[in-house]
Design an enzyme around this catalytic site. Sequence first.
Site, PDB file in Angstrom:
ATOM      1  N   HIS A 151       0.788  -1.251  -0.162  1.00  0.00           N
ATOM      2  CA  HIS A 151      -0.096   0.120   0.036  1.00  0.00           C
ATOM      3  C   HIS A 151       0.955   1.162   0.191  1.00  0.00           C
ATOM      4  O   HIS A 151       1.916   1.253   0.695  1.00  0.00           O
ATOM      5  CB  HIS A 151      -0.959  -0.085   1.289  1.00  0.00           C
ATOM      6  CG  HIS A 151      -1.904   0.861   1.499  1.00  0.00           C
ATOM      7  ND1 HIS A 151      -1.637   2.110   1.526  1.00  0.00           N
ATOM      8  CD2 HIS A 151      -3.304   0.878   1.534  1.00  0.00           C
ATOM      9  CE1 HIS A 151      -2.922   3.299   1.883  1.00  0.00           C
ATOM     10  NE2 HIS A 151      -3.710   2.324   1.478  1.00  0.00           N
ATOM     11  N   ASP A 180       3.463  -4.417   7.836  1.00  0.00           N
ATOM     12  CA  ASP A 180       2.222  -3.508   7.690  1.00  0.00           C
ATOM     13  C   ASP A 180       1.296  -4.533   7.922  1.00  0.00           C
ATOM     14  O   ASP A 180       0.846  -5.431   6.985  1.00  0.00           O
ATOM     15  CB  ASP A 180       2.354  -2.913   6.322  1.00  0.00           C
ATOM     16  CG  ASP A 180       0.714  -2.151   6.105  1.00  0.00           C
ATOM     17  OD1 ASP A 180      -0.113  -2.034   7.043  1.00  0.00           O
ATOM     18  OD2 ASP A 180       0.789  -1.622   5.014  1.00  0.00           O
ATOM     19  N   LYS A 222     -10.048  -1.122  10.410  1.00  0.00           N
ATOM     20  CA  LYS A 222     -10.010  -2.325   9.619  1.00  0.00           C
ATOM     21  C   LYS A 222     -10.248  -3.554  10.445  1.00  0.00           C
ATOM     22  O   LYS A 222     -10.375  -4.722   9.784  1.00  0.00           O
ATOM     23  CB  LYS A 222      -8.830  -2.548   8.616  1.00  0.00           C
ATOM     24  CG  LYS A 222      -8.772  -1.456   7.614  1.00  0.00           C
ATOM     25  CD  LYS A 222      -7.421  -1.557   6.899  1.00  0.00           C
ATOM     26  CE  LYS A 222      -7.283  -0.289   5.983  1.00  0.00           C
ATOM     27  NZ  LYS A 222      -7.537  -0.535   4.733  1.00  0.00           N
ATOM     28  N   GLN A 277      -4.031  -4.927   6.737  1.00  0.00           N
ATOM     29  CA  GLN A 277      -4.947  -5.651   6.045  1.00  0.00           C
ATOM     30  C   GLN A 277      -5.313  -7.139   6.603  1.00  0.00           C
ATOM     31  O   GLN A 277      -6.010  -7.783   6.340  1.00  0.00           O
ATOM     32  CB  GLN A 277      -4.525  -5.817   4.545  1.00  0.00           C
ATOM     33  CG  GLN A 277      -5.720  -6.444   3.621  1.00  0.00           C
ATOM     34  CD  GLN A 277      -7.049  -5.235   3.882  1.00  0.00           C
ATOM     35  OE1 GLN A 277      -6.863  -4.214   3.617  1.00  0.00           O
ATOM     36  NE2 GLN A 277      -8.036  -5.912   4.324  1.00  0.00           N
ATOM     37  N   CYS A 307      -4.716   2.420  -3.574  1.00  0.00           N
ATOM     38  CA  CYS A 307      -3.452   2.986  -3.043  1.00  0.00           C
ATOM     39  C   CYS A 307      -2.375   1.994  -3.121  1.00  0.00           C
ATOM     40  O   CYS A 307      -1.403   1.940  -2.544  1.00  0.00           O
ATOM     41  CB  CYS A 307      -3.650   3.207  -1.603  1.00  0.00           C
ATOM     42  SG  CYS A 307      -5.079   4.315  -1.287  1.00  0.00           S
TER      43      CYS A 307
HETATM   44  N1  PMP Z   1      -1.639  -0.494   4.812  1.00  0.00           N
HETATM   45  C1  PMP Z   1      -2.618  -1.576   4.018  1.00  0.00           C
HETATM   46  C2  PMP Z   1      -2.278  -2.700   3.468  1.00  0.00           C
HETATM   47  C3  PMP Z   1      -4.011  -0.955   3.848  1.00  0.00           C
HETATM   48  O1  PMP Z   1      -4.777  -1.805   3.161  1.00  0.00           O
HETATM   49  C4  PMP Z   1      -4.175   0.282   4.482  1.00  0.00           C
HETATM   50  C5  PMP Z   1      -5.599   0.843   4.489  1.00  0.00           C
HETATM   51  N2  PMP Z   1      -6.102   0.949   3.054  1.00  0.00           N
HETATM   52  C6  PMP Z   1      -3.243   1.166   5.036  1.00  0.00           C
HETATM   53  C7  PMP Z   1      -1.999   0.620   5.073  1.00  0.00           C
HETATM   54  C8  PMP Z   1      -3.297   2.270   5.572  1.00  0.00           C
HETATM   55  O2  PMP Z   1      -4.091   2.437   6.397  1.00  0.00           O
HETATM   56  P1  PMP Z   1      -5.079   3.792   7.060  1.00  0.00           P
HETATM   57  O3  PMP Z   1      -5.687   4.301   6.024  1.00  0.00           O
HETATM   58  O4  PMP Z   1      -6.049   3.478   8.142  1.00  0.00           O
HETATM   59  O5  PMP Z   1      -3.979   4.430   7.802  1.00  0.00           O
END
Ligand code: PMP
Length: 411
Positions: free
Chosen positions: A116, A193, A219, A196, A361
Site C-alpha cells: 500500500h 504492515d 479495519k 490488512q 493505493c
Molecule cells: N496498509 C494497508 C495494507 C492498507 O490496506 C491500508 C488501508 N487501506 C493502510 C496501510 C493504511 O491504513 P490507514 O488508511 O488506516 O492509515
Amino acid sequence: MRAAFPLLAACDARGEGLAYLDNAATTQKPACVLDAVDAFYRTGCANPHRSNHRLARSATEAFESARAELARFAGADADEIVLTSGATHALNLAALGYGAAVLRPGDEVAVSLLEHHSNLVPWQEAARRTGAKLVPLVPDRAGRISDAEVDRAIGPRTRIVAVTGTSNVLGCAPPVVRIASAAHACGAVVVLDCAQSVAHEPLDVRALDVDFAAFSGHKMYGPMGTGVLYGRRELLERTAPLLRGGGMVDRVFERTATFDEAPGGLEAGTQNVAGAVGMAEAARFLSRIGFDAVRAHERALTRRMVEGLASLPSVKLYGPGPDDRDERHGIAAFNVRGVDAAVAAQVLDRRGVAVRAGTHCAQPLLRHLGTDAVCRASIGVYNDERDVDRFLEAVENAQREAVALMTSAML
Ligand code: PMP
C-alpha cells in the site's frame, strides 16, 4: 452476527439487505465498540496523563488499559505499543522516526511491490532524506514472492525490510517469517504492515519475528482515527517523535527540550482516548469470536467467491489462481471484461453490493499487474453466503447492466 452491527441491522430492518463487501477499505463497527466510545465520553471524559483528579486518573487508566489490551492482541508488551491515528501514521513513524534516524548513504531498504502507498511513500522520503536506496521485492503475477527473490533483494547492504502481512489488492500473504529470517541474517530490521491482515489472522509479533508492526483500528471493527505501531523496545528508544509538544516532554527550557521515553514520548498532544478504548474493545470482540472461527468462516466464503468468479467467462481474476483458494485472505481482485472498473462497481452498487474500484493505493502493484484499475470484493465476519451469491449474480449481469447504465448516461 449482522444484528451486532447497528448499520447492517438498520439496512436489514429497512429491507435493503446491503451486501457490504468493502471490508478491506473499512469494516463496520459492532455495538460493543460504539458503546465503549460513547461510554468514555458520557462517563469518563478527561485528559489522561495530565490532571490528578479522579476523572483524569480514570481516563489515564482507560487509555493505558487500552494499550495493554492491544499489546495482548499483538503478542507484545504494553511499553512496545505506540498509539497512533492509524497504520499510515504508524508507518510514517517507523520510516521517518526510526528509518530516517538510522539510515546512511548507500544503505538499502527493501520494500515489496505489494505495498500500500502507506508502506512505500514514507520509505521514499526516508531514502531521500538519508541517501539510502530503495530495492523492490518483486512478486510474480500471482502475488508470490519467491525464495530466490528474497535472496536477491535482501543482502549485506539491507538495513530495513518493509513488507505487508496481506496485500490489500490481491489478498495474498508474503512469506513474512522467511523474509524476517533473511533480513535478520543481514542485521536488517523488519517492518510489517498488518493493516490488512489484523482482522483476519492472529497477530503474534514474536512468532513472526518482526521488529515493527503497524495496524489501524478501523479495519478490525474499531473506530477510524486509531492505530498502533508495535516496536521492539530498543528500536522505539532510537525512534524520533514525528510531532513535538505537550504530553511527551520531560524537561523544557527556552531553547531545548528532553523527551519522555517511548511509547509516551512518541505520543504528542491530546490523544484519541475514546478511539483507543474503542479499538481495544474491537480487539476483545475479535478475541471473543476467536481467529479459528474467523478464519474458517472467511475461508469458506472466499472460496465460494473466488470459485464463482473463476466460473464466469466475463471475469478476469487477479492474483492467486482459483486452485490456490486459501492463498487469498478474504479478498478477490477482478475486472469485468469490457467494463471500466468504476462502472462495474457502480452497477454492483445498484444491486446493493458494495465493492471498491480503483488503484487501492497500490499503483506500482497495479502497473506490475498490467492494469490501471481493478474491482475488489473483501469479506468480513458478518458476511454470509447470501452476500456472496448476491455479489456473484450482480457480477454475472454486470456487462449487460453496464451497457444500459452507459446508454442512459448518454441520453
Ligand atoms: N496498509 C494497508 C495494507 C492498507 O490496506 C491500508 C488501508 N487501506 C493502510 C496501510 C493504511 O491504513 P490507514 O488508511 O488506516 O492509515
